[in-house]
Design an enzyme around this catalytic site. Sequence first.
Site, PDB file in Angstrom:
ATOM      1  CB  SER A   1     -41.801 -10.084   3.392  1.00 20.37           C
ATOM      2  OG  SER A   1     -40.615 -10.551   3.972  1.00 20.37           O
TER       3      SER A   1
HETATM    4  N1  SAH Z   1     -40.994 -15.647   5.900  1.00 19.51           N
HETATM    5  C1  SAH Z   1     -41.621 -15.170   7.093  1.00 19.51           C
HETATM    6  C2  SAH Z   1     -41.057 -13.857   7.556  1.00 19.51           C
HETATM    7  C3  SAH Z   1     -40.066 -14.118   8.562  1.00 19.51           C
HETATM    8  S1  SAH Z   1     -39.299 -12.763   9.390  1.00 19.51           S
HETATM    9  C4  SAH Z   1     -43.132 -15.048   6.952  1.00 19.51           C
HETATM   10  O1  SAH Z   1     -43.665 -15.205   5.873  1.00 19.51           O
HETATM   11  O2  SAH Z   1     -43.740 -14.818   7.991  1.00 19.51           O
HETATM   12  C5  SAH Z   1     -37.714 -13.527   9.599  1.00 19.51           C
HETATM   13  C6  SAH Z   1     -37.713 -14.777  10.433  1.00 19.51           C
HETATM   14  O3  SAH Z   1     -36.376 -15.252  10.469  1.00 19.51           O
HETATM   15  C7  SAH Z   1     -38.143 -14.574  11.881  1.00 19.51           C
HETATM   16  O4  SAH Z   1     -39.186 -15.450  12.190  1.00 19.51           O
HETATM   17  C8  SAH Z   1     -36.873 -14.914  12.664  1.00 19.51           C
HETATM   18  O5  SAH Z   1     -37.142 -15.536  13.906  1.00 19.51           O
HETATM   19  C9  SAH Z   1     -36.160 -15.854  11.717  1.00 19.51           C
HETATM   20  N2  SAH Z   1     -34.721 -16.004  11.947  1.00 19.51           N
HETATM   21  C10 SAH Z   1     -33.824 -15.061  12.296  1.00 19.51           C
HETATM   22  N3  SAH Z   1     -32.598 -15.595  12.409  1.00 19.51           N
HETATM   23  C11 SAH Z   1     -32.704 -16.914  12.136  1.00 19.51           C
HETATM   24  C12 SAH Z   1     -31.797 -18.001  12.091  1.00 19.51           C
HETATM   25  N4  SAH Z   1     -30.496 -17.863  12.379  1.00 19.51           N
HETATM   26  N5  SAH Z   1     -32.285 -19.223  11.760  1.00 19.51           N
HETATM   27  C13 SAH Z   1     -33.591 -19.402  11.465  1.00 19.51           C
HETATM   28  N6  SAH Z   1     -34.493 -18.411  11.498  1.00 19.51           N
HETATM   29  C14 SAH Z   1     -34.069 -17.174  11.821  1.00 19.51           C
END
Ligand code: SAH
Length: 207
Positions: free
Chosen positions: A60
Site C-alpha cells: 500500500s
Molecule cells: N501489508 C502488506 C501489503 C500486502 S498486499 C505490505 O505492507 O506489504 C496483500 C497481501 O494479502 C498479499 O501479500 C496477499 O498474498 C495477502 N493475502 C491475500 N489473501 C490472503 C489470505 N486469505 N490470508 C492471508 N493473506 C492473504
Amino acid sequence: MADWDRQRSRLSDRLRERVVDEHVLAAIASVPRHRFVPEDKRHAAYADRPLPIGSGQTISAPHMVAIMAALLDLSPGDRVLEIGTGCGYHAAVTAELVGPENVYSVEYHASLADETRETLYATGYGGVSVRAGDGKQGWSEHAPYDRTYLTCAAPDFPTLLVEQTRVGGVLLAPIDDGQQRLIRAEKQADGTLDSEDHGGVRFVPLQ
Ligand code: SAH
C-alpha cells in the site's frame, strides 16, 4: 544524513497534511521502506504510492498505511493481528507503535511469508510473528487481539477474526460489497460490530 533517511523524513512531512497523529508520522519516519520493496523499485520507495511486490501483490501507499494506523488508534502493548503480511512494511509500521512482540501477521503465500520473516529480522523487527496460512482463520493461539486489520479486501469481516478480537477492540478492513470501502468496526459486548465507513479504497482481494 543518508539519502534514504532524508527522503523518508520528507515523506513523513508530506503525510502531515493527511494524518495528524504524531506517533504514526514518527513510525513512518522510522521504518526503512526501501528495504521492504523489491530492489528494482527502491528508487520509488519514498514516493507516496503503492508498489508492486511480485506475484500480482502490492504494498500500500504510505499514506494508506498511515491512515490505517491512525484509525486503529494503536498504543504500546496493544496485541495486533494483521492479515496479509506481504513484504512486511505495514507490519513494521505497526510494530513501531505497539512493539514488535505484539504483532501477529498471517500471509497466504508461504514463500512470501518466509522471505518477509527474514526481511523483518534484518531490519530489526524480528519480534514480529509471521505465519503462512489462510488469514480468514486468524491466529487463535494468540487471541484475543486488541486490534485486527486486513490488507486485502474481503466481502465482510471474517467470522473467526471477529471472534478473535476482544470486546471493545477494533477491526479495520477494506470491505468489498460491489465497491471497496475502508470500514472501521468496534466489537460490542454482544459480539456485533459497530461500523464506520472511511471512504473508497483499492486493495488486492483476499484469497
Ligand atoms: N501489508 C502488506 C501489503 C500486502 S498486499 C505490505 O505492507 O506489504 C496483500 C497481501 O494479502 C498479499 O501479500 C496477499 O498474498 C495477502 N493475502 C491475500 N489473501 C490472503 C489470505 N486469505 N490470508 C492471508 N493473506 C492473504
